[in-house]
Design an enzyme around this catalytic site. Structure first.
Site, PDB file in Angstrom:
ATOM      1  CB  SER A   1       9.943   7.131  11.829  1.00 11.74           C
ATOM      2  OG  SER A   1       9.486   7.343  13.144  1.00 11.74           O
TER       3      SER A   1
ATOM      4  CB  SER B   1      -0.976   0.005   1.179  1.00  9.41           C
ATOM      5  OG  SER B   1      -0.309   0.175   2.404  1.00  9.41           O
TER       6      SER B   1
ATOM      7  CG  HIS C   1       9.885   1.351  11.870  1.00  8.90           C
ATOM      8  ND1 HIS C   1       9.966  -0.022  11.746  1.00  8.90           N
ATOM      9  CD2 HIS C   1       9.725   1.602  13.194  1.00  8.90           C
ATOM     10  CE1 HIS C   1       9.882  -0.570  12.948  1.00  8.90           C
ATOM     11  NE2 HIS C   1       9.726   0.389  13.840  1.00  8.90           N
TER      12      HIS C   1
ATOM     13  CG  ASN D   1      12.499   1.188   6.439  1.00  8.19           C
ATOM     14  OD1 ASN D   1      11.735   0.554   5.700  1.00  8.19           O
ATOM     15  ND2 ASN D   1      12.568   0.960   7.747  1.00  8.19           N
TER      16      ASN D   1
ATOM     17  CG  ASP E   1      13.448  -0.568  11.964  1.00  8.06           C
ATOM     18  OD1 ASP E   1      13.396  -0.412  10.737  1.00  8.06           O
ATOM     19  OD2 ASP E   1      12.876  -1.496  12.564  1.00  8.06           O
TER      20      ASP E   1
HETATM   21  C1  GRF Z   1       3.786  -0.469   6.774  1.00 12.11           C
HETATM   22  O1  GRF Z   1       3.114  -0.334   7.993  1.00 12.11           O
HETATM   23  C2  GRF Z   1       5.190   0.019   6.896  1.00 12.11           C
HETATM   24  O2  GRF Z   1       5.315   1.072   7.779  1.00 12.11           O
HETATM   25  C3  GRF Z   1       5.916  -1.180   7.428  1.00 12.11           C
HETATM   26  O3  GRF Z   1       5.313  -2.280   6.812  1.00 12.11           O
HETATM   27  C4  GRF Z   1       3.993  -1.934   6.413  1.00 12.11           C
HETATM   28  C5  GRF Z   1       3.934  -2.171   4.939  1.00 12.11           C
HETATM   29  O4  GRF Z   1       2.658  -2.027   4.423  1.00 12.11           O
HETATM   30  N1  GRF Z   1       7.336  -1.067   7.214  1.00 12.11           N
HETATM   31  P1  GRF Z   1       2.436  -2.018   2.854  1.00 12.11           P
HETATM   32  O5  GRF Z   1       3.019  -3.298   2.284  1.00 12.11           O
HETATM   33  O6  GRF Z   1       3.103  -0.800   2.294  1.00 12.11           O
HETATM   34  O7  GRF Z   1       0.936  -1.982   2.676  1.00 12.11           O
END
Ligand code: GRF
Length: 227
Positions: free
Chosen positions: A144, A21, A117, A115, A153
């Site tokens: 973040s 997403s 997170h 990244n 991270d």
């Molecule tokens: C998100 O919550 C992101 O912050 C974390 O993993 C999830 C990934 O979701 N690192 P998507 O695959 O982008 O829907």
């Protein structure tokens, strides 16, 4: 060495392991003319990742590599990052990429990888961030975007989106409220890299040419300096 054409949009690769997403948000921002970059590759460690299907639908080249066909993590990461480099990418965005990149393979990329997170780093590195924030009784939570270093991270945080934890919240309600903010946060930070307001120099982020003293904050109208 890949040549750079003057005024060509910066070339970006994305790695994603899952539903994608955040990748979809990047592609949508680009589609709407709000993100002046060129997506040159979407890669994954999972051939079945829905993120790869999103990339294909958007006409972005994809790459799926299976970690099990490599002797170890370092070999996998070296090959992966070499292929990312071969795509011509100048920057790499980790958007739900669920593997830690080997420090040696990452070295040539430090300062060029971001990244997202789902916590207010430095709180809750690693997994289950919503659960851990609830268990700690936190009132504030968020997401973040940080530069990636060999520490999980642990690289410098560039920008954060905040939510309040309300009575009755659970992991699902937190994820539901936070995810739409993640989808604004990640394109906004990539946009700052693309327009040169965010840079990396001497192992630290610069914002508008000055050392970034505190993470930028996502407000209703985009990113602004912390108060
Ligand atoms: C998100 O919550 C992101 O912050 C974390 O993993 C999830 C990934 O979701 N690192 P998507 O695959 O982008 O829907």
């Amino acid at each position: 060495m890949v040549s750079t054409t003057i005024n060509a949009p910066p070339r970006v690769a994305v790695l994603a392991s899952g539903r994608g997403s955040n990748l979809a948000a990047l592609l949508a921002a680009h589609e709407h003319g709000e993100l002046p970059v060129q997506f040159v590759l979407v890669g994954s460690d999972k051939a079945a990742a829905p993120a790869l299907r999103l990339a294909e639908a958007a006409g972005v080249p994809t790459l799926a590599l299976d970690p099990r066909s490599y002797p170890d993590r370092r070999a996998f990461d070296h090959d992966l990052l070499q292929r990312v480099a071969a795509s011509g990418a100048q920057w790499l965005v980790l958007a739900g990429y669920m593997r830690v990149l080997d420090g040696d393979a990452l070295r040539p990329w430090v300062g060029r990888v971001i990244n997202i997170h789902p916590s207010l780093l430095p709180l809750y590195r690693g997994l289950h961030t919503h659960r851990r924030a609830l268990e700690a009784g936190d009132r504030d939570h968020g997401a973040s975007v940080h530069f990636v270093t060999a520490e999980l991270d642990g690289g410098p945080v560039v920008a954060q989106a905040h939510i309040r934890i309300e009575p009755g919240d659970d992991e699902d309600t937190l994820a539901e409220r936070l995810l739409p903010l993640e989808h604004r946060l990640l394109p906004a930070v990539l946009g700052l890299l693309a327009n040169g307001r965010l840079q990396w120099m001497d192992d630290a982020p610069l914002w508008d040419g000055e050392p970034l003293r505190a993470p930028l904050v996502l407000g209703v109208d985009g990113l602004h300096a912390a108060e």
